[in-house]
Write an enzyme that holds these catalytic residues in place. Structure first.
Site, PDB file in Angstrom:
ATOM      1  N   GLU A 114     -28.649  77.943  10.659  1.00 26.84           N
ATOM      2  CA  GLU A 114     -27.320  77.231  10.216  1.00 26.84           C
ATOM      3  C   GLU A 114     -26.245  78.015  10.363  1.00 26.84           C
ATOM      4  O   GLU A 114     -26.108  79.313  10.125  1.00 26.84           O
ATOM      5  CB  GLU A 114     -27.504  76.844   8.720  1.00 26.84           C
ATOM      6  N   LYS A 134     -25.941  66.738   8.930  1.00 31.78           N
ATOM      7  CA  LYS A 134     -26.551  66.969   7.643  1.00 31.78           C
ATOM      8  C   LYS A 134     -26.089  65.822   6.828  1.00 31.78           C
ATOM      9  O   LYS A 134     -25.084  65.391   6.706  1.00 31.78           O
ATOM     10  CB  LYS A 134     -26.293  68.455   7.097  1.00 31.78           C
ATOM     11  N   CYS A 194     -30.967  73.597   5.846  1.00 30.57           N
ATOM     12  CA  CYS A 194     -31.076  74.169   4.495  1.00 30.57           C
ATOM     13  C   CYS A 194     -31.948  73.520   3.684  1.00 30.57           C
ATOM     14  O   CYS A 194     -32.988  73.143   3.914  1.00 30.57           O
ATOM     15  CB  CYS A 194     -29.533  74.419   4.101  1.00 30.57           C
TER      16      CYS A 194
END
Length: 594
Positions: free
Chosen positions: A321, A408, A458
């Site tokens: 990330e 995301k 994440c």
């Protein structure tokens, strides 16, 4: 006054889940039960991944989950609830347990707020406790309902406890964007993992709650008998022991019978390099240190992969990330040209690259994203840069170069979006926060090297039902899951171990390997059965050379979760709770001496 187990018509206000008469406290000081709930909550947190390396009890391993410890710690709560003589007492004990459990689970939020965010230590500690205390309310309400309306049959009580506890877990995992980190089912990744491709993490939590109740009943009967002076009556009973053993057999049946719900087939091998930059979090977004390291080390690894001999060359390189911590337009065209041009001596098929980076602009908004760069798309991008000299066009919409893009979807509260009325709180911290745009659900996987690669970023891998949304059509379902993370915000803490167990459970639920590329750890490869194939040491700068086997086909969990999300669990638990409360029972004659 007898214990609840022999009473048919108790006096008004008597909780059938309690072993004491109304208005009469259990023997022993209330501080003892308070301390027991604190201890049990701390053990529940430790069961997710044992946090201590200096002292590891027998049967446990540092950084590893313990299903047995999770069941025992929850059984201690059941014991406390069964000796609460008022509903408000049960609510208090459940709240204390859950607050201790949740604060002990995500205490590392203190590190991000204090060490990296600059929030004064007392305020950071108070913020962690406040979050834990708020989320603990779900479990306190569940305990209140249980002790207020508990039925008299033990099996019905156990069913009601498991159903209400699971509903509380579901509420925590979905309401107010959801924060299911530390759900009890994650501790069962080894003990009850065989159930993961059937019922998922919340279903595993339901089973462990049922086992916890069955384990606690004999102990609570004995202590209730001792408190009432009944001597040995109410101790361990053959019936209770048989019920517990029967439940254990039921829970372990798939493992013992060799059955499962994977139903997956190989789609071939994929060789990958997983990169772990280990860039200090307090330097990561600093121009002279972290940014310079990222823009040097990650491109160098990609170039080395291109130069590698064909037999050692990976098909895929994965960077974590925000591995590239700047927007494309903030990087000079010369940087992109060097990154996208194969180095001298690179021959044969070239690898593809998945890398995390921010995308967007002030006008269009920003996203936390992943780019998938295939060699033919890299060539197209080089021509565009040569013709225009504009880096911002690499992310133009509609795409001019055709990089694969994943945005995301499930954003982190306070980290990637600021909830209403909380701007004052984030202003206290020196952390680069922002309001990011949210990606669609589901998003198509990236077709590369004969696989369909599905990135998640994440803590998105906490939400198995959201990952499952891409599995509605078996023909286009992902064959490999890829998690890119940066939890350097939380230092060298148990968060690294906990996140690894979360990814393992996602692999088991969906029957897919999971590749993890992280900044500080745990960078690892997990196969479709949840086994960690290889892992880098945490807080080191290195790459992990792994080969995993992609899978096709759908697990039972992927089938129902892709269509209905968590609704089958909601409906099932609500139905079981109502059945336990309303199912008629035959009246029993009170025993002599009742």
């Amino acid at each position: 006054m007898r214990s609840l187990f022999g009473n048919l018509h108790p006096p008004s206000g008597f909780s059938p889940f309690s072993g004491q008469a109304p208005g009469r406290p259990a023997r022993g000081h209330g501080v003892g039960w308070f301390l027991l709930c604190v201890l049990a909550g701390a053990l529940q947190a430790a069961s997710l991944a044992w946090p201590l390396t200096a002292w590891v009890p027998p049967g446990l391993a540092a950084g590893q989950p313990s299903g047995g410890l999770q069941i025992v710690s929850l059984a201690l709560l059941v014991l406390a609830l069964r000796h609460a003589w008022r509903v408000r007492q049960a609510v208090w004990r459940a709240w204390v347990f859950a607050t201790a459990w949740l604060a002990g689970t995500f205490w590392w939020l203190f590190i991000s707020m204090h060490t990296y965010g600059g929030l004064p230590a007392p305020l950071a500690a108070l913020a962690v406790l406040a979050l834990a205390g708020f989320l603990a309310l779900y479990y306190a309400v569940a305990a209140g309902v249980l002790c207020r309306w508990a039925p008299y049959g033990r099996w019905r009580q156990g069913l009601l406890f498991a159903a209400l506890w699971t509903l509380a877990e579901l509420l925590r995992g979905t309401w107010f964007t959801g924060f299911p980190w530390g759900a009890g089912g994650y501790a069962q990744v080894e003990a009850l993992g065989v159930w993961a491709p059937w019922v998922g993490v919340y279903g595993m939590g339901f089973l462990s709650a049922g086992l916890a109740y069955a384990l606690a009943v004999p102990f609570s009967a004995r202590t209730a008998a001792a408190a009432s002076g009944a001597g040995r009556s109410g101790g361990f009973s053959l019936k209770a022991a048989a019920a517990f053993c029967g439940l254990v057999v039921l829970v372990m049946a798939p493992r013992m019978l060799g059955t499962g719900a994977q139903n997956t087939e190989s789609t071939g091998a994929l060789r990958a390099w997983l990169l772990q930059g280990n860039i200090a979090q307090d330097e990561k977004f600093e121009a002279g240190t972290g940014i310079a390291q990222a823009l040097t080390w990650y491109p160098a690894q990609f170039a080395e992969a291109q130069r590698a001999a064909p037999a050692q060359r990976p098909q895929l390189v994965v960077a974590p990330e925000t591995a590239l911590p700047l927007l494309p337009a903030q990087l000079e065209p010369a940087f992109w040209e060097a990154l996208l041009t194969p180095p001298d001596g690179a021959t044969g098929p070239q690898p593809g690259w998945l890398a995390g980076l921010p995308l967007g602009s002030l006008d269009a908004g920003y996203t936390n994203s992943v780019w998938g760069i295939a060699p033919d798309r890299a060539e197209r991008a080089r021509r565009l840069l040569a013709d225009t000299g504009r880096s911002d066009l690499l992310q133009a919409q509609p795409p001019a170069v055709g990089f694969y893009r994943y945005d995301k979807h499930h954003l982190v509260p306070f980290g990637e979006f600021i909830p209403p009325l909380f701007r004052w709180f984030t202003d206290l911290m020196n952390i680069p926060l922002g309001d990011f745009g949210r990606g669609a659900l589901p998003q198509a996987p990236w077709g590369w090297a004969g696989q369909r690669l599905a990135p998640n970023i994440c803590y998105e891998d906490l939400f198995g039902e959201e990952l499952a949304a891409a599995f509605q059509d078996p023909a286009t379902a992902p064959t490999v899951l890829v998690n890119v993370s940066n939890i350097g915000w939380f230092g060298d803490s148990v968060a690294i171990d906990q996140h690894l167990q979360i990814s393992r459970l996602r692999a088991m639920e969906l029957g897919r390997p999971m590749l993890r590329a992280t900044n500080t750890g745990a960078t690892a490869a997990i196969d479709h059965t949840g086994r960690v194939v290889a892992q880098l040491p945490r807080l080191t700068r290195d790459r992990l050379d792994v080969t995993v086997e992609g899978r096709s086909g759908l697990t039972l969990y992927a089938r129902w979760a892709s269509r209905w999300g968590l609704w089958p669990l909601w409906i099932g638990c609500l139905g079981l709770a109502l059945a336990a409360l309303l199912w008629p029972t035959r009246a029993r004659r009170p025993r002599a001496g009742a």
